[in-house]
Design a protein around this motif. Structure first.
Motif, short mmCIF file in Angstrom:
data_model
loop_
_atom_site.label_atom_id
_atom_site.label_comp_id
_atom_site.label_asym_id
_atom_site.label_seq_id
_atom_site.Cartn_x
_atom_site.Cartn_y
_atom_site.Cartn_z
N ASP A 155 0.88 -1.16 0.00
CA ASP A 155 0.00 0.00 0.00
C ASP A 155 0.92 1.23 0.00
OD1 ASP A 155 -1.54 2.21 0.72
OD2 ASP A 155 -2.69 1.17 2.24
N GLY A 156 0.89 1.99 -1.07
CA GLY A 156 1.80 3.11 -1.21
C GLY A 156 1.47 4.31 -0.37
N HIS A 157 0.43 4.21 0.46
CA HIS A 157 0.07 5.30 1.38
C HIS A 157 0.21 4.88 2.84
CE1 HIS A 157 -1.35 7.55 -2.04
NE2 HIS A 157 -2.24 6.63 -2.34
N ASP A 158 0.84 3.75 3.08
CA ASP A 158 0.98 3.22 4.44
C ASP A 158 2.43 3.35 4.89
OD1 ASP A 158 1.68 0.78 6.32
OD2 ASP A 158 -0.47 1.15 6.54
N ALA A 159 2.66 4.10 5.96
CA ALA A 159 4.02 4.37 6.41
C ALA A 159 4.76 3.10 6.79
CB ALA A 159 3.99 5.33 7.60
N ASP A 160 4.10 2.18 7.47
CA ASP A 160 4.75 0.95 7.89
C ASP A 160 5.14 0.08 6.70
OD1 ASP A 160 4.54 1.63 10.57
OD2 ASP A 160 2.62 0.61 10.83
N GLU A 161 4.25 -0.01 5.71
CA GLU A 161 4.55 -0.83 4.54
C GLU A 161 5.66 -0.21 3.70
OE1 GLU A 161 1.39 -2.54 2.28
OE2 GLU A 161 0.03 -2.64 4.00
N LEU A 162 5.64 1.10 3.58
CA LEU A 162 6.74 1.77 2.86
C LEU A 162 8.07 1.52 3.55
CD1 LEU A 162 4.93 5.14 2.13
CD2 LEU A 162 5.91 3.67 0.37
N ASN A 163 8.08 1.64 4.86
CA ASN A 163 9.30 1.44 5.62
C ASN A 163 9.82 0.01 5.48
OD1 ASN A 163 11.28 2.47 7.57
ND2 ASN A 163 10.34 1.02 8.99
N LYS A 164 8.93 -0.94 5.62
CA LYS A 164 9.32 -2.35 5.53
C LYS A 164 9.83 -2.68 4.13
CE LYS A 164 7.51 -7.05 6.20
NZ LYS A 164 6.31 -7.85 6.57
N ALA A 165 9.16 -2.17 3.11
CA ALA A 165 9.53 -2.50 1.73
C ALA A 165 10.92 -1.99 1.39
CB ALA A 165 8.51 -1.90 0.77
N PHE A 166 11.18 -0.71 1.64
CA PHE A 166 12.46 -0.15 1.24
C PHE A 166 13.61 -0.62 2.13
CE2 PHE A 166 9.61 2.82 -0.98
CZ PHE A 166 10.17 2.74 -2.24
N LYS A 167 13.31 -0.98 3.37
CA LYS A 167 14.35 -1.57 4.22
C LYS A 167 14.75 -2.96 3.73
CE LYS A 167 14.18 0.56 8.79
NZ LYS A 167 13.94 0.33 10.24
N SER A 168 13.84 -3.64 3.06
CA SER A 168 14.10 -5.01 2.62
C SER A 168 14.89 -5.07 1.32
CB SER A 168 12.79 -5.77 2.45
OG SER A 168 12.06 -5.31 1.32
N VAL A 169 15.02 -3.95 0.63
CA VAL A 169 15.72 -3.95 -0.66
C VAL A 169 17.22 -4.15 -0.42
CG1 VAL A 169 16.25 -2.66 -2.75
CG2 VAL A 169 13.99 -2.44 -1.68
N THR A 170 17.77 -5.12 -1.09
CA THR A 170 19.21 -5.40 -1.01
C THR A 170 19.90 -4.82 -2.23
OG1 THR A 170 18.82 -7.45 0.22
CG2 THR A 170 20.97 -7.19 -0.85
N PHE A 171 20.84 -3.91 -2.00
CA PHE A 171 21.56 -3.29 -3.11
C PHE A 171 22.94 -3.94 -3.24
CE2 PHE A 171 18.43 -0.12 -1.98
CZ PHE A 171 18.05 0.40 -3.22
N ALA A 172 23.35 -4.15 -4.48
CA ALA A 172 24.66 -4.74 -4.75
C ALA A 172 25.12 -4.28 -6.12
CB ALA A 172 24.57 -6.27 -4.71
N VAL A 178 5.94 -2.28 -6.19
CA VAL A 178 4.67 -1.95 -6.84
C VAL A 178 3.74 -1.41 -5.75
CG1 VAL A 178 2.71 -2.80 -8.16
CG2 VAL A 178 5.00 -3.72 -8.60
N ALA A 179 3.51 -0.10 -5.79
CA ALA A 179 2.77 0.58 -4.73
C ALA A 179 1.33 0.83 -5.16
CB ALA A 179 3.45 1.89 -4.37
N LYS A 180 0.39 0.17 -4.50
CA LYS A 180 -1.03 0.41 -4.76
C LYS A 180 -1.40 1.76 -4.16
CE LYS A 180 -2.18 -3.59 -2.88
NZ LYS A 180 -3.02 -4.71 -2.40
N THR A 181 -1.84 2.67 -5.01
CA THR A 181 -2.10 4.04 -4.58
C THR A 181 -3.46 4.51 -5.06
OG1 THR A 181 -1.00 4.90 -6.55
CG2 THR A 181 0.35 4.66 -4.56
N VAL A 182 -3.82 5.71 -4.63
CA VAL A 182 -5.07 6.34 -5.04
C VAL A 182 -4.74 7.70 -5.62
CG1 VAL A 182 -7.30 7.27 -4.30
CG2 VAL A 182 -6.41 5.15 -3.26
N LYS A 183 -5.17 7.94 -6.86
CA LYS A 183 -4.93 9.23 -7.49
C LYS A 183 -5.75 10.28 -6.74
CE LYS A 183 -4.41 11.05 -12.17
NZ LYS A 183 -4.66 10.78 -13.60
N GLY A 184 -5.06 11.32 -6.26
CA GLY A 184 -5.74 12.35 -5.47
C GLY A 184 -5.93 11.97 -4.02
N LYS A 185 -5.14 11.02 -3.53
CA LYS A 185 -5.30 10.47 -2.19
C LYS A 185 -5.46 11.56 -1.12
CE LYS A 185 -5.04 7.54 1.29
NZ LYS A 185 -6.11 6.59 1.60
#
Length: 267
Positions: free
Chosen positions: A206-223, A232-239
């Motif tokens: 959910d692209g409007h949820d602080a916890d989900e945003l935090n968890k998602a980007f923390k889980s990304v492994t860069f190399a 893929v962030a489920k969002t609402v246009k004009g949220k």
């Protein structure tokens, strides 16, 4: 087809949403719904993820953020303002003669804007070129790109997705603003499945949820070499504003006095 519903939760970043509306009204231009759709993603990245120095926008060790969905640039501008890249005066001059903040970012004018945009579909291939160049030079910068779901019907997006996976650009993370705008004309559009088919690591949130945003980007492994990730962030246009949520006439519209009062009344 995946469930596109977004659970109603408290609206984040109301102060930035109000600032966006004020900029549009003052500048008599801009895309409010598109900016609201990606605002929480960009705000999270600047507050919690990106490494940058606003006093040195071209700092060699920075993370790169590229907004491919350029017409949503107000979401970028208010964050550049919040973090000191642009001034109060710059904000006041949005879409006015002599100002640096236009309806699309101009990397030659706007501190912190890594790419100039206009036609959709170009931000991701642009990022791939820079990411590959940095890897060849042995640098460990990270690259973040926000693309729209309508933009994902551009062939350049999938050519880029194919190339990035084959090049194993593990220093690249894409966030897709999956706000259903494209599904009005192309309803059978399983965005996560498309990226999985190209071999990417896929995270759906959910692209409007602080916890989900935090968890998602923390889980990304860069190399330097690895599988690139797409959020893929489920969002609402004009949220956040019932009057403008969804699609139609509000895509590019300046609120009148009554509409402005209604919008501000819920923010």
């Amino acid at each position: 087809m995946n469930d596109m519903s977004v659970i109603q939760k408290p609206v984040l970043n109301k102060d930035l949403r109000r600032q966006i509306v004020d900029m549009v009204v003052a500048g008599k231009d801009g895309h409010i719904p598109s900016a609201f759709s990606i605002l929480d993603i960009i705000t999270h990245l600047y507050a919690k993820v990106l490494k940058f120095d606003a006093k040195k926008p071209l700092w060699d060790a920075r993370d790169y953020f590229i907004l491919s969905k350029g017409h949503g640039c107000l979401a970028l501008y208010v964050n550049l303002h919040r973090h000191g890249f642009v001034t109060d005066h710059d904000v006041e001059m949005f879409c006015r003669f002599g100002g640096i903040l236009g309806e699309h970012p101009d990397m030659t004018k706007v501190p912190g804007a890594e790419a100039s945009t206009g036609s959709l579909g170009h931000g991701l291939p642009f990022a791939i070129g820079i990411a590959l160049g940095h890897r060849i030079q042995g640098k460990d910068n990270r690259f973040f790109v926000v693309v729209g779901d309508g933009e994902c019907h551009e062939g350049t997006i999938w050519e880029s997705a194919n190339l990035a996976r084959n090049l194993e650009l593990g220093n690249l993370c894409v966030a897709v603003d999956w706000n259903q705008s494209a599904m009005q004309l192309l309803p059978y559009d399983d965005m996560p499945a498309k990226w999985k088919a190209f071999g990417w690591n896929v995270i759906v949130i959910d692209g409007h949820d602080a916890d989900e945003l935090n968890k998602a980007f923390k889980s990304v492994t860069f190399a330097a070499k690895g599988i690139p990730t797409v959020v893929v962030a489920k969002t609402v246009k004009g949220k956040g504003v019932p009057l403008i949520e969804g699609h139609g006439k509000w895509h590019h519209r300046i609120p009148n006095t009554e509409e402005y009062a209604e919008i501000m009344g819920v923010l």
